[in-house]
Design a protein around this motif. Structure first.
Motif, PDB file in Angstrom:
ATOM      1  N   THR A 168       0.831  -1.206   0.000  1.00 53.92           N
ATOM      2  CA  THR A 168       0.000   0.000   0.000  1.00 53.92           C
ATOM      3  C   THR A 168       0.860   1.248   0.000  1.00 53.92           C
ATOM      4  OG1 THR A 168      -1.815  -1.120   1.159  1.00 53.92           O
ATOM      5  CG2 THR A 168      -1.764   1.281   1.273  1.00 53.92           C
ATOM      6  N   ALA A 169       1.959   1.230   0.752  1.00 54.66           N
ATOM      7  CA  ALA A 169       2.880   2.371   0.762  1.00 54.66           C
ATOM      8  C   ALA A 169       3.484   2.584  -0.626  1.00 54.66           C
ATOM      9  CB  ALA A 169       3.979   2.147   1.793  1.00 54.66           C
ATOM     10  N   ALA A 170       3.850   1.495  -1.304  1.00 55.82           N
ATOM     11  CA  ALA A 170       4.412   1.599  -2.652  1.00 55.82           C
ATOM     12  C   ALA A 170       3.374   2.128  -3.634  1.00 55.82           C
ATOM     13  CB  ALA A 170       4.925   0.240  -3.111  1.00 55.82           C
ATOM     14  N   LEU A 171       2.143   1.667  -3.501  1.00 55.27           N
ATOM     15  CA  LEU A 171       1.045   2.137  -4.352  1.00 55.27           C
ATOM     16  C   LEU A 171       0.828   3.634  -4.167  1.00 55.27           C
ATOM     17  CD1 LEU A 171      -1.368   1.256  -6.244  1.00 55.27           C
ATOM     18  CD2 LEU A 171      -2.705   1.028  -4.159  1.00 55.27           C
ATOM     19  N   LEU A 172       0.859   4.072  -2.925  1.00 56.33           N
ATOM     20  CA  LEU A 172       0.683   5.491  -2.623  1.00 56.33           C
ATOM     21  C   LEU A 172       1.838   6.311  -3.196  1.00 56.33           C
ATOM     22  CD1 LEU A 172      -1.183   7.431  -1.050  1.00 56.33           C
ATOM     23  CD2 LEU A 172       0.292   7.088   0.931  1.00 56.33           C
ATOM     24  N   PHE A 173       3.057   5.805  -3.080  1.00 60.47           N
ATOM     25  CA  PHE A 173       4.234   6.498  -3.600  1.00 60.47           C
ATOM     26  C   PHE A 173       4.129   6.672  -5.110  1.00 60.47           C
ATOM     27  CE2 PHE A 173       8.418   6.346  -5.591  1.00 60.47           C
ATOM     28  CZ  PHE A 173       9.113   7.330  -4.913  1.00 60.47           C
ATOM     29  N   LEU A 174       3.761   5.628  -5.832  1.00 56.63           N
ATOM     30  CA  LEU A 174       3.662   5.701  -7.289  1.00 56.63           C
ATOM     31  C   LEU A 174       2.557   6.653  -7.730  1.00 56.63           C
ATOM     32  CD1 LEU A 174       4.185   1.938  -8.224  1.00 56.63           C
ATOM     33  CD2 LEU A 174       5.748   3.846  -8.675  1.00 56.63           C
ATOM     34  N   THR A 175       1.451   6.664  -7.003  1.00 62.26           N
ATOM     35  CA  THR A 175       0.358   7.582  -7.331  1.00 62.26           C
ATOM     36  C   THR A 175       0.792   9.031  -7.148  1.00 62.26           C
ATOM     37  OG1 THR A 175      -1.297   5.932  -6.669  1.00 62.26           O
ATOM     38  CG2 THR A 175      -2.022   8.219  -6.798  1.00 62.26           C
ATOM     39  N   CYS A 176       1.428   9.321  -6.023  1.00 61.68           N
ATOM     40  CA  CYS A 176       1.900  10.689  -5.761  1.00 61.68           C
ATOM     41  C   CYS A 176       2.972  11.105  -6.758  1.00 61.68           C
ATOM     42  CB  CYS A 176       2.437  10.799  -4.333  1.00 61.68           C
ATOM     43  SG  CYS A 176       1.166  10.611  -3.058  1.00 61.68           S
ATOM     44  N   PHE A 177       3.844  10.173  -7.114  1.00 61.54           N
ATOM     45  CA  PHE A 177       4.889  10.465  -8.102  1.00 61.54           C
ATOM     46  C   PHE A 177       4.258  10.845  -9.445  1.00 61.54           C
ATOM     47  CE2 PHE A 177       7.708   9.071 -11.541  1.00 61.54           C
ATOM     48  CZ  PHE A 177       8.865   9.771 -11.234  1.00 61.54           C
ATOM     49  N   THR A 178       3.233  10.111  -9.849  1.00 62.96           N
ATOM     50  CA  THR A 178       2.539  10.407 -11.104  1.00 62.96           C
ATOM     51  C   THR A 178       1.903  11.790 -11.070  1.00 62.96           C
ATOM     52  OG1 THR A 178       2.074   8.047 -11.420  1.00 62.96           O
ATOM     53  CG2 THR A 178       0.748   9.607 -12.688  1.00 62.96           C
ATOM     54  N   LEU A 179       1.275  12.134  -9.942  1.00 66.49           N
ATOM     55  CA  LEU A 179       0.652  13.452  -9.817  1.00 66.49           C
ATOM     56  C   LEU A 179       1.689  14.561  -9.860  1.00 66.49           C
ATOM     57  CD1 LEU A 179      -2.145  12.852  -7.143  1.00 66.49           C
ATOM     58  CD2 LEU A 179      -2.447  13.487  -9.540  1.00 66.49           C
ATOM     59  N   LEU A 180       2.852  14.335  -9.263  1.00 69.52           N
ATOM     60  CA  LEU A 180       3.909  15.341  -9.291  1.00 69.52           C
ATOM     61  C   LEU A 180       4.395  15.579 -10.722  1.00 69.52           C
ATOM     62  CD1 LEU A 180       6.031  14.320  -6.171  1.00 69.52           C
ATOM     63  CD2 LEU A 180       4.573  16.322  -6.389  1.00 69.52           C
ATOM     64  N   VAL A 181       4.529  14.500 -11.489  1.00 69.82           N
ATOM     65  CA  VAL A 181       4.963  14.630 -12.879  1.00 69.82           C
ATOM     66  C   VAL A 181       3.918  15.383 -13.693  1.00 69.82           C
ATOM     67  CG1 VAL A 181       5.494  13.361 -14.992  1.00 69.82           C
ATOM     68  CG2 VAL A 181       6.395  12.556 -12.807  1.00 69.82           C
ATOM     69  N   VAL A 182       2.656  14.972 -13.557  1.00 70.48           N
ATOM     70  CA  VAL A 182       1.573  15.615 -14.310  1.00 70.48           C
ATOM     71  C   VAL A 182       1.401  17.064 -13.873  1.00 70.48           C
ATOM     72  CG1 VAL A 182      -0.915  15.569 -14.769  1.00 70.48           C
ATOM     73  CG2 VAL A 182       0.368  13.441 -14.703  1.00 70.48           C
ATOM     74  N   GLY A 183       1.611  17.332 -12.584  1.00 67.73           N
ATOM     75  CA  GLY A 183       1.409  18.673 -12.054  1.00 67.73           C
ATOM     76  C   GLY A 183       2.485  19.671 -12.426  1.00 67.73           C
ATOM     77  N   GLY A 184       3.563  19.217 -13.073  1.00 68.23           N
ATOM     78  CA  GLY A 184       4.589  20.145 -13.532  1.00 68.23           C
ATOM     79  C   GLY A 184       5.621  20.523 -12.490  1.00 68.23           C
ATOM     80  N   VAL A 185       5.786  19.689 -11.458  1.00 66.54           N
ATOM     81  CA  VAL A 185       6.808  19.957 -10.443  1.00 66.54           C
ATOM     82  C   VAL A 185       8.189  19.866 -11.082  1.00 66.54           C
ATOM     83  CG1 VAL A 185       7.796  19.115  -8.270  1.00 66.54           C
ATOM     84  CG2 VAL A 185       5.333  19.152  -8.583  1.00 66.54           C
ATOM     85  N   SER A 186       9.135  20.625 -10.563  1.00 68.66           N
ATOM     86  CA  SER A 186      10.496  20.656 -11.101  1.00 68.66           C
ATOM     87  C   SER A 186      11.049  19.252 -11.294  1.00 68.66           C
ATOM     88  CB  SER A 186      11.408  21.426 -10.143  1.00 68.66           C
ATOM     89  OG  SER A 186      12.760  21.299 -10.520  1.00 68.66           O
ATOM     90  N   ALA A 187      11.603  18.997 -12.491  1.00 65.79           N
ATOM     91  CA  ALA A 187      12.136  17.668 -12.812  1.00 65.79           C
ATOM     92  C   ALA A 187      13.225  17.260 -11.828  1.00 65.79           C
ATOM     93  CB  ALA A 187      12.673  17.663 -14.240  1.00 65.79           C
ATOM     94  N   LYS A 188      14.000  18.220 -11.354  1.00 66.86           N
ATOM     95  CA  LYS A 188      15.069  17.925 -10.387  1.00 66.86           C
ATOM     96  C   LYS A 188      14.495  17.292  -9.130  1.00 66.86           C
ATOM     97  CE  LYS A 188      16.725  21.345  -8.059  1.00 66.86           C
ATOM     98  NZ  LYS A 188      17.461  22.585  -7.689  1.00 66.86           N
ATOM     99  N   HIS A 189      13.397  17.845  -8.637  1.00 72.25           N
ATOM    100  CA  HIS A 189      12.792  17.308  -7.418  1.00 72.25           C
ATOM    101  C   HIS A 189      12.076  15.977  -7.677  1.00 72.25           C
ATOM    102  CE1 HIS A 189      13.072  21.688  -6.384  1.00 72.25           C
ATOM    103  NE2 HIS A 189      13.588  21.144  -5.300  1.00 72.25           N
ATOM    104  N   VAL A 190      11.412  15.880  -8.817  1.00 68.10           N
ATOM    105  CA  VAL A 190      10.675  14.654  -9.132  1.00 68.10           C
ATOM    106  C   VAL A 190      11.630  13.473  -9.265  1.00 68.10           C
ATOM    107  CG1 VAL A 190       9.308  13.493 -10.893  1.00 68.10           C
ATOM    108  CG2 VAL A 190       8.714  15.807 -10.199  1.00 68.10           C
ATOM    109  N   TRP A 191      12.699  13.671 -10.044  1.00 62.85           N
ATOM    110  CA  TRP A 191      13.623  12.555 -10.239  1.00 62.85           C
ATOM    111  C   TRP A 191      14.490  12.329  -9.007  1.00 62.85           C
ATOM    112  CZ3 TRP A 191      11.969   9.473 -13.542  1.00 62.85           C
ATOM    113  CH2 TRP A 191      11.302   9.918 -14.689  1.00 62.85           C
ATOM    114  N   GLY A 192      14.666  13.349  -8.198  1.00 58.04           N
ATOM    115  CA  GLY A 192      15.321  13.136  -6.915  1.00 58.04           C
ATOM    116  C   GLY A 192      14.485  12.232  -6.018  1.00 58.04           C
ATOM    117  N   MET A 193      13.162  12.454  -6.059  1.00 59.14           N
ATOM    118  CA  MET A 193      12.251  11.604  -5.299  1.00 59.14           C
ATOM    119  C   MET A 193      12.284  10.171  -5.836  1.00 59.14           C
ATOM    120  SD  MET A 193       8.157  12.202  -4.754  1.00 59.14           S
ATOM    121  CE  MET A 193       7.151  11.048  -3.808  1.00 59.14           C
TER     122      MET A 193
END
Length: 404
Positions: A168-193
């Motif tokens: 469930t934690a992994a599922l939540l992480f992947l969902t949030c990661f997808t939203l960060l990418v779609v939301g236009g968050v800085s690539a540096k922070h997204v790929w750092g995550m």
């Protein structure tokens, strides 16, 4: 038929495709649960073979009530109570750490006579929180401080869930990661995550490799055994996977027929974790492929709603919820056909479950709430275009009637 369609269209608004998918899943779920639990109910419920099926049907009916109620609420209202429900989710997750373990994990709490997993509530709340934050901070989405405003809650919830429910934690992480990418968050922070996530997996595998089983904390030994059994070629090491593969192979193209499963007597949890394998055994690969396509259709409908939504909060909310539910379905089906190690994730709206069915229904109701808003907006725009065209036609007619 027109009267029925008109009645349903009057009260069940939103996306008709999603309503159809939920109806198909509900019918198939009741049939599969009855087949999987009939003998179990006969043994433990005084010969009442329909006991668990009726209980599940009532939970599904409650889920439909929840979907109906949530889809009639204006979706912008979901953002207003996010912080309150986030604090509640965190408090319940902390509280579970003090509860007695069930099957080696502390996941359940009991409130007002109902037992439920706070992690199921937290998943929905985190998606709403992320959608709210992404919409709120969109003008400054590239700034470093914005990134931490977005992820502090998912990190806190994920940490509390991780030790008792890794999947469930992994599922939540992947969902949030997808939203960060779609939301236009800085690539540096997204790929750092993303890099931090990969490093975490590497550390976890290192622990499994070098730390003796007797010294592994909490459920680490369970996770290690699941991975080792998945990689093993010995059928005795992966009993669950072997029985699931027998069920899938036995179903062939068109299945053995409703209620004719033999593997339900050997499959662990054929009504929940392995309901997909049971359905394939009884209804064949045709049904298995059909269910897969229905989940993909559900994802497609969600993306369509998100693209047409006028507000960014509605778009992110629908994308997050549809992706989360579809990903959970893919993980469950992947386990059933031996593509992934055992995770314990149920198949949304098909597996027999308790209040988890209601939280899934809540998520679908939120998606439909956005769909209602989208249709209303499109209807207003279409009405405006028709009005403009009538005015233009009148002006054209008037000019033609003027004397030359």
């Amino acid at each position: 038929m027109k009267e029925i369609a008109g009645f349903l269209g009057k009260y069940f608004k939103g996306d008709s495709g999603i309503w159809a998918i939920m109806l198909i899943f509900s019918i198939l779920s009741v049939a599969a649960v009855y087949s999987a639990t009939g003998l179990l109910a006969y043994r433990y419920q005084g010969g009442h073979t329909a006991h668990y099926m009726l209980r599940h049907a009532l939970l599904l009916a409650g889920g439909w009530v929840i979907m109906f109620v949530f889809h009639r609420v204006r979706y912008t209202n979901f953002a207003r109570g996010t912080i309150v429900f986030l604090v509640l989710s965190l408090a319940l997750l902390v509280y579970t750490l003090t509860m007695a373990e069930v099957n080696g994990a502390s996941r359940w709490v009991r409130v007002l006579g109902f037992s439920f997993q706070p992690s199921e509530l937290a998943k929905v709340v985190i998606v709403v929180f992320m959608a709210r934050q992404l919409a709120k901070y969109q003008p400054v989405i590239q700034q470093p401080g914005t990134f931490w405003r977005l992820i502090w809650a998912p990190l806190a919830v994920g940490f509390l869930i991780f030790f008792d429910n890794l999947s469930t934690a992994a599922l939540l992480f992947l969902t949030c990661f997808t939203l960060l990418v779609v939301g236009g968050v800085s690539a540096k922070h997204v790929w750092g995550m993303a890099g931090a996530g990969v490093l975490g997996v590497a550390i976890l595998l290192g622990i499994f490799r070098f730390v003796p089983d007797e010294k592994l904390p909490g459920r680490f030994e369970t996770w290690k055994n699941r991975i080792e059994n998945f990689r093993s070629d010995n059928p005795e090491d992966d009993y669950q996977e072997t029985q699931a593969k027998i069920a899938v192979a036995g179903g062939k193209i068109f299945g053995k027929g409703p209620g004719n499963s033999t593997q339900r007597n050997f499959l662990p949890h054929p009504y929940s974790d392995y309901v997909y394998a049971l359905i394939i055994e009884e209804y064949g690969m045709v049904a298995g492929l059909g269910i897969l396509l229905l989940y993909l259709w559900f994802l497609r409908r969600g993306i369509s709603i998100a693209r047409r939504s006028q507000g960014s909060f509605g778009s992110y909310l629908v994308l997050g919820l549809t992706f989360m539910l579809t990903l959970q379905a893919m993980v469950n089906m992947g386990v059933a056909v031996d593509l992934l190690p055992v995770t314990g994730q149920p198949l949304p709206f098909l597996s027999m479950g308790g209040t988890a069915v209601w939280f899934t229904a809540m998520a679908v109701g939120m998606i439909q709430s956005v769909a209602v808003s989208v249709k209303e907006q499109e209807s207003r725009e279409e009405s405006g275009k028709r009005s403009e065209k009538k005015i233009e036609d009148k002006e054209d007619a008037g000019s033609l009637l003027q004397p030359a």
